[in-house]
Design a protein around this motif. Structure first.
Motif, short mmCIF file in Angstrom:
data_model
loop_
_atom_site.label_atom_id
_atom_site.label_comp_id
_atom_site.label_asym_id
_atom_site.label_seq_id
_atom_site.Cartn_x
_atom_site.Cartn_y
_atom_site.Cartn_z
N MET A 110 55.78 13.52 2.98
CA MET A 110 55.70 12.76 1.75
C MET A 110 56.68 11.48 1.43
O MET A 110 56.34 10.33 1.53
N PRO A 111 57.78 11.67 1.48
CA PRO A 111 59.14 10.84 1.21
C PRO A 111 58.96 9.81 2.40
O PRO A 111 58.89 8.53 1.96
N ILE A 112 58.75 10.23 3.65
CA ILE A 112 58.34 9.06 4.50
C ILE A 112 57.24 8.23 4.29
O ILE A 112 57.25 6.90 4.46
N ALA A 113 56.06 8.79 3.99
CA ALA A 113 54.95 8.07 3.69
C ALA A 113 55.35 7.26 2.38
O ALA A 113 54.84 5.97 2.68
N ASN A 114 55.88 7.49 1.69
CA ASN A 114 56.11 6.81 0.36
C ASN A 114 57.10 5.56 0.82
O ASN A 114 56.83 4.41 0.20
N ARG A 115 58.06 5.86 1.63
CA ARG A 115 58.93 4.71 2.00
C ARG A 115 58.06 3.61 3.09
O ARG A 115 58.30 2.42 2.77
N LEU A 116 57.11 4.04 3.66
CA LEU A 116 56.31 3.37 4.41
C LEU A 116 55.61 2.36 3.44
O LEU A 116 55.38 1.22 3.82
N LYS A 117 54.64 2.92 2.37
CA LYS A 117 53.89 2.32 1.70
C LYS A 117 54.82 1.40 0.77
O LYS A 117 54.20 0.02 0.61
N ASP A 118 55.87 1.74 0.42
CA ASP A 118 56.72 0.68 -0.25
C ASP A 118 57.07 -0.51 0.59
O ASP A 118 57.30 -1.66 -0.02
N ASN A 119 57.10 -0.29 1.90
CA ASN A 119 57.24 -1.35 2.82
C ASN A 119 56.17 -2.11 3.08
O ASN A 119 55.90 -2.60 4.41
N ALA A 120 55.03 -1.90 2.48
CA ALA A 120 53.79 -2.71 2.70
C ALA A 120 53.10 -2.26 3.92
O ALA A 120 52.00 -3.01 4.49
N VAL A 121 53.30 -1.05 4.34
CA VAL A 121 52.48 -0.40 5.55
C VAL A 121 51.28 0.26 4.86
O VAL A 121 51.33 1.01 4.01
N THR A 122 50.13 0.10 5.33
CA THR A 122 48.97 0.76 5.11
C THR A 122 48.90 1.95 5.59
O THR A 122 48.82 1.91 7.03
N ILE A 123 48.81 3.23 5.09
CA ILE A 123 48.49 4.34 5.80
C ILE A 123 47.13 4.73 5.44
O ILE A 123 46.89 5.08 4.35
N ALA A 128 48.27 8.89 1.79
CA ALA A 128 47.38 7.69 2.19
C ALA A 128 47.70 6.81 1.22
O ALA A 128 48.00 6.83 -0.10
N SER A 129 47.46 5.53 1.42
CA SER A 129 47.28 4.53 0.55
C SER A 129 46.24 4.54 -0.27
O SER A 129 45.11 5.13 0.46
N PRO A 130 46.27 4.09 -1.49
CA PRO A 130 44.90 4.20 -2.30
C PRO A 130 43.69 3.90 -1.92
O PRO A 130 43.60 2.83 -1.26
N GLY A 131 42.81 4.49 -1.77
CA GLY A 131 41.65 4.30 -1.21
C GLY A 131 41.42 4.30 0.22
O GLY A 131 40.40 4.04 0.87
N PHE A 132 42.59 4.88 0.88
CA PHE A 132 42.28 5.00 2.31
C PHE A 132 42.48 6.46 2.97
O PHE A 132 42.95 6.60 4.11
N ASP A 133 41.95 7.09 2.23
CA ASP A 133 42.08 8.60 2.41
C ASP A 133 40.58 9.23 3.01
O ASP A 133 39.79 9.23 2.30
N LEU A 134 40.53 9.37 4.11
CA LEU A 134 39.08 9.69 4.78
C LEU A 134 39.12 11.05 5.16
O LEU A 134 40.16 11.79 5.38
#
Ligand SMILES: *[C@@H]1O[C@H](CO)[C@@H](O)[C@H](O)[C@H]1NC(C)=O
Ligand SMILES: *[C@@H]1O[C@H](CO)[C@@H](O)[C@H](O)[C@H]1NC(C)=O
Ligand SMILES: *[C@@H]1O[C@H](CO)[C@@H](O)[C@H](O)[C@H]1NC(C)=O
Ligand SMILES: *[C@@H]1O[C@H](CO)[C@@H](O)[C@H](O)[C@H]1NC(C)=O
Ligand SMILES: *[C@@H]1O[C@H](CO)[C@@H](O)[C@H](O)[C@H]1NC(C)=O
Ligand SMILES: *[C@@H]1O[C@H](CO)[C@@H](O)[C@H](O)[C@H]1NC(C)=O
Length: 394
Positions: free
Chosen positions: A163-176, A195-201
């Motif tokens: 989670m913390p790594i995902a949050n850092r990536l998303k804060d840096n404009a990476v789409t997950i 996931a980024s909002p709406g990108f959870d499949l």
């Protein structure tokens, strides 16, 4: 099963390749974000558990191209993980789809020898692959995307939590983009959380469906705005609702001496092609009000701002991008005049959205010359597979 999955993926990607109709000839409608998977231009790292496989195909250009005539290309890296993560393919290693296919195939032959898997390690490896790749390719204006296939979420609440790594990536404009390959709803929820909002499949064992969802997710990731601009969406309260190919941003002009022309010039200099925003629908009107109020209510009360409507040469006109003729206000289209407006003596007047006393909605109103700080709102076309931009370079 694995091979079938890939084969299906390749053929089905083809079926979804037809371009979505792009910007309408109707100048008074707001275009939905256009998308054609063949023209994707992203930096993608696929994160895949050793025992899983994934899909990616039909992108016409894979691998960095130096100074190409058409700069739209997609780089793909692959990271596999279990209790450790291995970068199977550097971001700029794949030069063609068959290269990528080989990388995927060979990375899958390594049989999963453990039942432990840490997505966090994979995300770290993906982050590094994106960073190293960028350092070599100078692809600074390509949106970064990680597609993470996961069947499990281990390490929650530990140093190995993703989670913390995902949050850092998303804060840096990476789409997950996550693909939860499990029917366990708790695990699905945990995986979707990164996931980024709406990108959870969710992989529902329906490959055509998943491929279509992945295609749409990639097209959507390619539809982005300049930093700090926000994308116009069909529902202002829902960050995953339909996205339009339009970005907006409000600005404050300090000092009352500047007029409407200052706002026009400011938009144009903020981002190439930007202009004072128009309103062709109640939906966009409401979206911009909500955005402006969210952004400025701490400083301005009520929140009032200039839009790109003014009276020039005996008619009301909407601003356009510099060099294009302004377009007349559609007399049968949307407008939001305050009571008693427009008036006949309106020469040179410009319009602001203002609170009209006794009315709940903000309406169009004369904007007299400003004496204090004032607000205005600009708009610009979003990037998309059909519209290459330098938005991320700044
Ligand atoms: C993971 O792999 C790297 C390099 O392959 C190695 O240096 C590291 O010790 C491994 N970590 C674990 C926990 O096995
Ligand atoms: C991994 O497998 C071993 C036995 O094969 C089992 O004891 C252990 O609980 C499993 N660990 C996880 C996290 O599933
Ligand atoms: C980027 O490349 C330069 C040399 O070309 C190197 O000195 C630098 O450490 C690299 N940075 C990263 C983050 O890899
Ligand atoms: C959005 O939420 C606000 C309240 O927060 C509500 O007044 C408004 O009608 C909502 N808009 C839409 C389009 O649902
Ligand atoms: C937001 O929009 C998406 C896409 O239209 C929809 O699936 C979702 O249910 C909406 N969420 C809410 C809270 O309305
Ligand atoms: C325009 O006319 C209205 C009355 O019809 C008057 O209140 C208003 O001050 C006039 N505005 C200008 C700019 O002359």
């Amino acid at each position: 099963m694995r091979a079938i999955f890939l084969l299906l993926a390749v053929s089905i990607f083809g079926a979804f390749c037809s371009p979505i109709p792009s910007i309408s000839d109707d100048v008074y409608s707001d275009p939905i974000c256009p998308g054609n998977i063949k023209n994707l231009w992203l930096d993608v790292v696929v994160v895949v558990r050793n025992t899983l496989t994934q899909v990616l195909g039909s992108i016409s250009t894979i691998g960095p191209v130096k100074y190409p005539a058409d700069p739209r290309s997609t780089c793909v890296g692959v990271v596999t993980y279990d209790d450790n993560a291995t970068t199977q393919s550097q971001l700029d290693a794949s030069k063609s789809f068959s290269d990528l296919y080989n990388v995927i195939q060979s990375s899958l032959t390594a049989v999963d020898s453990t039942n432990t898997s840490y997505l966090s390690l994979a995300l770290l490896a993906a982050e590094k692959a994106l960073k190293d790749g960028r350092n070599r390719t100078y692809r600074f204006n390509y949106k970064k995307v990680i597609i993470a296939f996961a069947a499990d979420y281990q390490g929650q609440g530990t140093a190995l939590d993703a989670m913390p790594i995902a949050n850092r990536l998303k804060d840096n404009a990476v789409t997950i983009i996550t693909v939860a390959c499990t029917s366990n709803s708790d695990k699905q929820a945990a995986i979707q959380g990164i996931a980024s909002p709406g990108f959870d499949l969710v992989d529902e064992m329906d490959t055509p469906k998943l491929v279509k969802q992945l295609t749409n997710a990639l097209l959507s990731a390619n539809c982005f705005c300049p930093e700090e601009w926000i994308q116009y969406r069909s529902d202002p309260n829902n960050s995953t609702s339909t996205q339009y190919g339009i970005c907006v941003r409000g600005y404050k002009a300090t000092g009352g001496s500047y007029g409407y022309q200052h706002a026009i010039d400011y938009c144009a200099s903020a981002v190439p092609g930007a202009y004072l925003a128009n309103e062709f629908s109640l939906n966009k009107h409401a979206f911009m009000i909500k955005y402006m109020e969210t952004t400025w209510a701490w400083e301005f009360s009520p929140v009032e701002y200039f839009i790109g409507l003014s009276y020039q040469h005996n008619q009301w006109v909407w601003e356009q991008t510099t060099g294009q003729a302004r377009i007349p206000l559609d007399p049968n289209g949307f407008s939001m005049w305050a009571p008693g407006y427009p008036q006949k003596n309106s020469t040179d007047q410009v319009i602001a959205i203002q609170q009209w006393s006794g009315h709940p909605k903000q309406e169009y109103f004369w904007a007299p010359p400003q004496t204090n700080d004032w607000l205005f709102i600009c708009q610009v076309q979003s990037s998309s597979t059909e519209h290459y931009t330098n938005y991320l370079e700044n």
